[in-house]
Motif scaffolding. Structure first.
Motif: not given
Length: 352
Positions: A144-155
C-alpha cells in the motif's frame, strides 16, 4: 497444497475448495490430533472433502503440487518453519507463506544467517521460489505505501498505521505486547531489536525501493492503563493493567524520520482516547506527507452475514494475498521473492 489449518489456514481452505482456478490436492498439519481427519471436519466446512490432513511431508511432496501455501506459526517458531519450508523447496515446490514476517525483506540486517542461508540453499537445490507476505499484514505495510509513493514527486514522510480494536482478538498479545499485564511488565516486543525483527522488515524495504540507505532504525513504545475492567475474548483485563499499546518503527534518513510503521492496538474503542484513530474503526492507514500528500484508509469487513469481525476479515485478506500470489511466484525465477519482485496481482478467478 496448504500447510496449516489454524485460524487463517482454515478460512483460506474454505475459499480454495470453491475457487474455480485452484485445486486443493493436500493439507499438512503439525497438530497430531488433526492427522487422519477430513479437512471438512478440521476446518468446519460442514461437509467431507475427501482430503485427509497429514503430517507426512514426504507424502505431500509426492502429490507434486504447483505450490505450498504455508500458514505456519510466527518467527518465534523459526526452526519449525524452516524445517517444513526447506523440505518443499528442495523438492522443487514453490512456497508462499504468511509466517516468518522477517522474511518479507530477507536483506534486513537483523535476519540471522541461520534463517536465511537454509532457504537460499533449498531454493538453489530444488529450483524453487519462496515468497513471504507476512502477518502484520505485509501488504498494508509495504504494498500500500509503496504504491501510493509512486503517485508522488517527493515524499517527506510516509507512515503506515494499524489502528485496531483487539477486544475480539485471540492471538498471543499478553506475552508479546503486554496487553492485560501490569504496566511495569516489559513485553517481548518492547525490546527494540525484537520489535524491528518481528514487525519492521518493510522499513528497509521501502528505503531500498526509494533508493536511499537509512542512517538507523529506531523505535518507540507507549502503554495505556485502563481505569476500569474490560472484557475481551480472552478474559477480563483488570483496572490498573495495560489495555492499549502504541509503538512505532522509524526509518531515519539524514537525521529525520522518513519512513514509519505505527501500531495502535486497543481493548475497546474508547481506550487511549488521545492516540490516533481512523475515520472508521479498525483500519489500516497510510499517510504520505509529500507532493502531493496522500491519506488512504483500508477497512476489511465481512458483509456475508457470518458475523465475523474486522480482525477475521483482515486475517483472511492476509492469507489470500499468499494464495493469489501463487501463479506469479510459480513464474518467477528460483530464489527469494519479495513484494518488489511481483507484478500486479489482481486476483484471477475472483469475479465469477
Amino acid at each position: 497444497m496448504v500447510w496449516g489449518t489454524g485460524f487463517v489456514g482454515s478460512m483460506v481452505i474454505a475459499e480454495i475448495v470453491k475457487h474455480p482456478l485452484f485445486e486443493l490436492v493436500g493439507v499438512g498439519v503439525s497438530n497430531p490430533e488433526k492427522v487422519g481427519r477430513d479437512i471438512g471436519d478440521v476446518c468446519g466446512l460442514g461437509a467431507a472433502t475427501g482430503i485427509v490432513a497429514t503430517d507426512d511431508i514426504d507424502a505431500l511432496i509426492a502429490l507434486r503440487p504447483d505450490a505450498v501455501v504455508h500458514y505456519g506459526p510466527t518467527a518465534a517458531h523459526a526452526d519449525t518453519n524452516i524445517d517444513v519450508i526447506t523440505r518443499f523447496l528442495r523438492a522443487g515446490i514453490d512456497v508462499c507463506s504468511t509466517a516468518m514476517t522477517p522474511w518479507v525483506w530477507p536483506r534486513m540486517h537483523l535476519n540471522p544467517p541461520s534463517w536465511i542461508e537454509p532457504i537460499t540453499e533449498a531454493c538453489d537445490a530444488g529450483g524453487a521460489s519462496c515468497f513471504t507476505t507476512g502477518i502484520d499484514p505485509g501488504f498494508a505495510n509495504d504494498l500500500f505505501p509503496m504504491t501510493l509513493m509512486g503517485l508522488c514527486s517527493e515524499v517527506r514522510r510516509v507512515r503506515a498505521s494499524e489502528l485496531l480494536d483487539y477486544t475480539n482478538y485471540t492471538g498471543d498479545y499478553e506475552f508479546e505486547m503486554g496487553i492485560g499485564k501490569p504496566p511495569e511488565h516489559r513485553p517481548l516486543l518492547e525490546n527494540r531489536d525484537i520489535l524491528v525483527l518481528s514487525w519492521g522488515a518493510t522499513v528497509p524495504m521501502i528505503a531500498y525501493a526509494a533508493g536511499i540507505e537509512l542512517d538507523e532504525i529506531t523505535t518507540t513504545w507507549d502503554k495505556w492503563v485502563t481505569p476500569d475492567e474490560r472484557k475481551t475474548a480472552k478474559g477480563i483485563i483488570a483496572p490498573g493493567n495495560v489495555a492499549a499499546v502504541r509503538f512505532t518503527i522509524n526509518g531515519i534518513y539524514r537525521g529525520e524520520t522518513r519512513i514509519q510503521l505505527e501500531h495502535v492496538n486497543r481493548i475497546g474503542l474508547d481506550a487511549a482516547p488521545d492516540w490516533p484513530t481512523g475515520t472508521d474503526n479498525d483500519v489500516y492507514r497510510v499517510d504520505i506527507e509529500g507532493t502531493p500528500s496522500i491519506s488512504q484508509e483500508t477497512a476489511f469487513r465481512f458483509t456475508d452475514g457470518s458475523g465475523r469481525d474486522a480482525a477475521a476479515a483482515g486475517c483472511l485478506a492476509t492469507g489470500l494475498r499468499a494464495l493469489n500470489a501463487v501463479v506469479a511466484v510459480n513464474e518467477h525465477s528460483p530464489g527469494w521473492v519479495t513484494a518488489l519482485d511481483l507484478p500486479l496481482i489482481p486476483g484471477a478467478g475472483t469475479i465469477r
